[in-house]
Design a protein around this motif. Structure first.
Motif, PDB file in Angstrom:
ATOM      1  N   PRO A 169       0.810  -1.223   0.000  1.00  7.85           N
ATOM      2  CA  PRO A 169       0.000   0.000   0.000  1.00  7.85           C
ATOM      3  C   PRO A 169       0.846   1.276   0.000  1.00  7.85           C
ATOM      4  N   TYR A 170       2.064   1.182   0.542  1.00  6.79           N
ATOM      5  CA  TYR A 170       2.922   2.369   0.596  1.00  6.79           C
ATOM      6  C   TYR A 170       3.579   2.646  -0.756  1.00  6.79           C
ATOM      7  N   VAL A 171       3.806   1.605  -1.527  1.00  4.48           N
ATOM      8  CA  VAL A 171       4.523   1.819  -2.794  1.00  4.48           C
ATOM      9  C   VAL A 171       3.616   1.785  -4.029  1.00  4.48           C
ATOM     10  N   ARG A 172       2.386   1.316  -3.834  1.00 12.07           N
ATOM     11  CA  ARG A 172       1.458   1.275  -4.983  1.00 12.07           C
ATOM     12  C   ARG A 172       0.292   2.233  -4.792  1.00 12.07           C
ATOM     13  N   GLY A 173       0.237   2.885  -3.632  1.00  6.20           N
ATOM     14  CA  GLY A 173      -0.776   3.924  -3.413  1.00  6.20           C
ATOM     15  C   GLY A 173      -2.169   3.395  -3.166  1.00  6.20           C
ATOM     16  N   ARG A 174      -3.125   4.331  -3.133  1.00  7.16           N
ATOM     17  CA  ARG A 174      -4.517   3.977  -2.814  1.00  7.16           C
ATOM     18  C   ARG A 174      -5.167   3.221  -3.970  1.00  7.16           C
ATOM     19  N   GLU A 175      -6.199   2.480  -3.581  1.00  9.12           N
ATOM     20  CA  GLU A 175      -6.893   1.634  -4.543  1.00  9.12           C
ATOM     21  C   GLU A 175      -7.662   2.482  -5.563  1.00  9.12           C
ATOM     22  N   ARG A 176      -7.514   2.149  -6.815  1.00  8.95           N
ATOM     23  CA  ARG A 176      -8.309   2.827  -7.849  1.00  8.95           C
ATOM     24  C   ARG A 176      -8.619   1.844  -8.967  1.00  8.95           C
ATOM     25  N   SER A 177      -9.878   1.861  -9.409  1.00 11.77           N
ATOM     26  CA  SER A 177     -10.315   0.909 -10.433  1.00 11.77           C
ATOM     27  C   SER A 177     -10.200   1.544 -11.804  1.00 11.77           C
ATOM     28  N   ARG A 178      -9.880   0.727 -12.761  1.00 15.26           N
ATOM     29  CA  ARG A 178      -9.882   1.228 -14.152  1.00 15.26           C
ATOM     30  C   ARG A 178     -11.299   1.274 -14.668  1.00 15.26           C
ATOM     31  N   ASP A 179     -11.524   2.138 -15.623  1.00 17.43           N
ATOM     32  CA  ASP A 179     -12.821   2.250 -16.258  1.00 17.43           C
ATOM     33  C   ASP A 179     -13.199   0.906 -16.905  1.00 17.43           C
ATOM     34  N   PRO A 180     -14.403   0.382 -16.613  1.00 20.48           N
ATOM     35  CA  PRO A 180     -14.759  -0.951 -17.128  1.00 20.48           C
ATOM     36  C   PRO A 180     -14.717  -1.028 -18.658  1.00 20.48           C
ATOM     37  N   GLN A 181     -15.182   0.040 -19.316  1.00 17.08           N
ATOM     38  CA  GLN A 181     -15.198   0.000 -20.782  1.00 17.08           C
ATOM     39  C   GLN A 181     -13.781  -0.081 -21.342  1.00 17.08           C
ATOM     40  N   GLU A 182     -12.875   0.624 -20.670  1.00 15.14           N
ATOM     41  CA  GLU A 182     -11.471   0.608 -21.105  1.00 15.14           C
ATOM     42  C   GLU A 182     -10.893  -0.814 -20.972  1.00 15.14           C
ATOM     43  N   ILE A 183     -11.260  -1.493 -19.860  1.00 20.74           N
ATOM     44  CA  ILE A 183     -10.781  -2.876 -19.645  1.00 20.74           C
ATOM     45  C   ILE A 183     -11.352  -3.791 -20.732  1.00 20.74           C
ATOM     46  N   ILE A 184     -12.658  -3.661 -20.975  1.00 20.88           N
ATOM     47  CA  ILE A 184     -13.328  -4.532 -21.945  1.00 20.88           C
ATOM     48  C   ILE A 184     -12.763  -4.291 -23.353  1.00 20.88           C
ATOM     49  N   ASN A 185     -12.542  -3.020 -23.678  1.00 18.68           N
ATOM     50  CA  ASN A 185     -11.961  -2.707 -24.996  1.00 18.68           C
ATOM     51  C   ASN A 185     -10.572  -3.312 -25.131  1.00 18.68           C
ATOM     52  N   GLN A 186      -9.790  -3.200 -24.063  1.00 19.41           N
ATOM     53  CA  GLN A 186      -8.426  -3.735 -24.134  1.00 19.41           C
ATOM     54  C   GLN A 186      -8.449  -5.251 -24.327  1.00 19.41           C
ATOM     55  N   ILE A 187      -9.335  -5.930 -23.593  1.00 15.43           N
ATOM     56  CA  ILE A 187      -9.388  -7.395 -23.711  1.00 15.43           C
ATOM     57  C   ILE A 187      -9.920  -7.793 -25.095  1.00 15.43           C
ATOM     58  N   SER A 188     -10.885  -7.039 -25.610  1.00 15.09           N
ATOM     59  CA  SER A 188     -11.404  -7.354 -26.956  1.00 15.09           C
ATOM     60  C   SER A 188     -10.287  -7.198 -27.972  1.00 15.09           C
ATOM     61  N   CYS A 189      -9.500  -6.158 -27.787  1.00 16.86           N
ATOM     62  CA  CYS A 189      -8.397  -5.896 -28.712  1.00 16.86           C
ATOM     63  C   CYS A 189      -7.351  -7.009 -28.610  1.00 16.86           C
ATOM     64  N   LEU A 190      -7.065  -7.472 -27.389  1.00 12.51           N
ATOM     65  CA  LEU A 190      -6.126  -8.583 -27.215  1.00 12.51           C
ATOM     66  C   LEU A 190      -6.674  -9.865 -27.835  1.00 12.51           C
ATOM     67  N   ALA A 192      -8.648 -10.102 -30.321  1.00  9.19           N
ATOM     68  CA  ALA A 192      -8.535  -9.982 -31.779  1.00  9.19           C
ATOM     69  C   ALA A 192      -7.109 -10.277 -32.239  1.00  9.19           C
ATOM     70  N   CYS A 193      -6.141 -10.077 -31.346  1.00 13.27           N
ATOM     71  CA  CYS A 193      -4.731 -10.394 -31.681  1.00 13.27           C
ATOM     72  C   CYS A 193      -4.401 -11.847 -31.382  1.00 13.27           C
ATOM     73  N   GLN A 228     -18.204 -12.665 -21.993  1.00  8.86           N
ATOM     74  CA  GLN A 228     -18.900 -12.575 -23.296  1.00  8.86           C
ATOM     75  C   GLN A 228     -17.973 -12.234 -24.462  1.00  8.86           C
ATOM     76  N   ILE A 229     -16.715 -11.945 -24.176  1.00 11.75           N
ATOM     77  CA  ILE A 229     -15.835 -11.500 -25.270  1.00 11.75           C
ATOM     78  C   ILE A 229     -15.420 -12.694 -26.140  1.00 11.75           C
TER      79      ILE A 229
END
Ligand code: SAH
Ligand code: SF4
Ligand code: F3S
Length: 447
Positions: A169-190, A192-193, A228-229
């Motif tokens: 927690p001291y070196v990675r900071g406070r918890e923050r979630s990534r935007d779900p659409q950004e995650i889904i887009n990234q996985i869809s893009c992966l 496709a590769c 669903q991807i």
């Protein structure tokens, strides 16, 4: 210009190194296989235990002669270790060969710093904590060259749990979630590769979405969407905090065919007194209840755990409770760690630190109890047919191939010409060891 990245630590760091690599390639740099051949050397460091710090410092130290022989060489140190201000200061003062020092919040800025340093020759230090969600932006990292079928994707960063022994927690900071659409887009893009297995990363994936309550997302909903991807065949994740693991999540996982039947639920200790001192937020009873729920909903699941021995004040009796607990839990595997005092954490200040001798002894005793359980759990699979995803030719024996079950167990089987990494194949399990299984391609296609 050639670059070489040396990565220490966990999947977070591996993933960060992947991001740095993608960014450098897009700036025209080329990877190379050894530090000697590189114009830029990046050391991505870990500080979870002293041994990890020692390895990183040893490696950085070994680069001194390279820098002396080639003054134009650029050496950058990044990651968790350099995020700590006292360590960054030591690096600055004692490791003159290091030109760039960045922490975990500046990973995506590193390529720019390399350009700046190459033009000015001025040392750059950036260990500022930033919460601007620019850690990875919208970059879709390329699939790993050695493992094009598998990719890791961060879903949340940081940690709010402050387990008393832990530096994260001291070196990675406070918890923050990534935007779900950004995650889904990234996985869809992966996908496709050609990526077939995605590993979702977070220090505590179960708390995904908690920092954005208005959006109505939690980890279970994210899993449903990723399931669903098209093209993604397996979904893994790490790590789950037992406190935040609940029935809704267990039921969701049981209903989603692509989510692997592997639960890594680090218990850390089998003694309630120590769990309180560790600030883990659950009791052994609560943990065992969740374990029973998992086994009832997904009877074929593999469950693994982490245990720390030698936490400050751990008595022989406390330790015996942990041994009793693992006999009861019957984990498929346990990753065992010797407690390492991390300055800045609460446990580092606790009285009755345990001697190295006792810690080592307890580690041996713990493994002596767990190893036969791991073997017995693996033996239960002999005679079954398991679907595995092929990893490739076995490292130890070139006439064999290896892959992993949904429960993440390694299976070795005779090489088959038509098969390649990333393929799914049914294997009849014929023998079990403590660490892996062996078998042969199943003739019975209905099974
Ligand atoms: N966020 C994850 C893992 C973080 S570190 C989780 O909570 O499960 C991975 C493992 O390292 C931890 O589960 C713990 O068992 C171990 N660990 C962390 N700090 C440690 C320390 N100071 N000494 C020994 N082991 C430690
Ligand atoms: Fe460390 Fe605990 Fe956070 Fe895991 S949950 S990273 S062990 S503080
Ligand atoms: Fe190490 Fe940082 Fe991971 S301290 S274990 S690399 S989050």
């Amino acid at each position: 210009m050639y670059y070489y990245i040396k990565t220490f630590g966990c999947q977070m760091n591996e993933n960060d190194s992947g991001l740095i690599s993608t960014l450098l390639k897009s700036n025209g740099y080329l990877p190379c296989a050894t530090p000697d051949a590189a114009d830029i050397i990046i050391v991505n460091t870990c500080c979870v235990r002293q041994s990890a710090e020692n390895r990183a410092l040893g490696f950085i130290g070994s680069l001194k002669s390279l820098k002396e022989a080639r003054p134009e060489l650029i050496i950058a140190v990044c990651g968790c270790m350099s995020q700590q201000s006292d360590t960054a200061e030591i690096l600055q003062k004692k490791y003159r060969q290091v030109g760039i020092i960045t922490g975990t919040f500046a990973t995506a800025l590193l390529p720019q710093y390399i350009e700046d340093y190459a033009t000015t020759g001025q040392r750059i230090i950036d260990i500022e904590a930033r919460y601007d969600h620019k850690e990875i932006g919208n970059i879709c990292p390329e699939p790993n060259e050695q493992q094009a079928y598998r990719a890791q994707v961060n879903i949340n960063f940081g940690c709010n749990n402050f387990c008393s022994y832990c530096i994260v927690p001291y070196v990675r900071g406070r918890e923050r979630s990534r935007d779900p659409q950004e995650i889904i887009n990234q996985i869809s893009c992966l996908a496709a590769c050609g990526v077939k297995e995605v590993q979702l990363l977070g220090q505590n994936v179960n708390s995904y979405g908690k920092d954005m309550p208005e959006a109505g997302w939690d980890f279970a909903r994210l899993l449903e969407q990723i399931n669903q991807i098209t093209g993604i065949e397996r979904i893994r994740y790490m790590t789950s905090h037992p406190r935040d693991f609940n029935r809704r999540l267990a039921e969701t996982i049981a209903a989603l065919p692509k989510v692997c039947r592997h639960f890594h639920l680090p218990v850390q200790s089998g003694c309630d007194r120590l769990l309180t001192l560790m600030n883990r937020g659950y009791t052994t009873k609560a943990y065992l209840d969740k374990l029973a729920m998992i086994r009832q909903l997904t009877p074929d699941a593999a469950v693994t755990s982490d245990i720390i021995v030698g936490f400050p004040g751990e008595t022989e009796e406390d330790f015996q409770q942990t041994l009793g607990f693992i006999q009861q839990a019957r984990f498929d595997a346990v990753y065992t760690f010797i407690y390492s005092q991390r300055s800045g954490t609460k446990a580092a200040e606790m009285p009755h630190q345990i001697s190295a001798e006792i810690k080592n002894l307890r580690l041996q005793q713990l493994m002596a109890v767990q190893n036969p359980i791991s073997l017995a759990r693996n033996e239960e699979l002999v005679g079954t047919v398991q679907e595995i995803m092929v990893d490739g030719i076995s490292k130890n024996n070139t006439v064999m191939m290896s892959g992993r079950t949904s429960g993440n167990k390694i299976v070795v089987f005779p090489k088959s010409e038509g098969l390649k990494a990333g393929d799914l194949v049914k294997i009849s399990i014929t023998a079990a060891g403590t660490w892996n299984l062996s078998g042969a391609i199943s003739e019975n296609i209905d099974s």
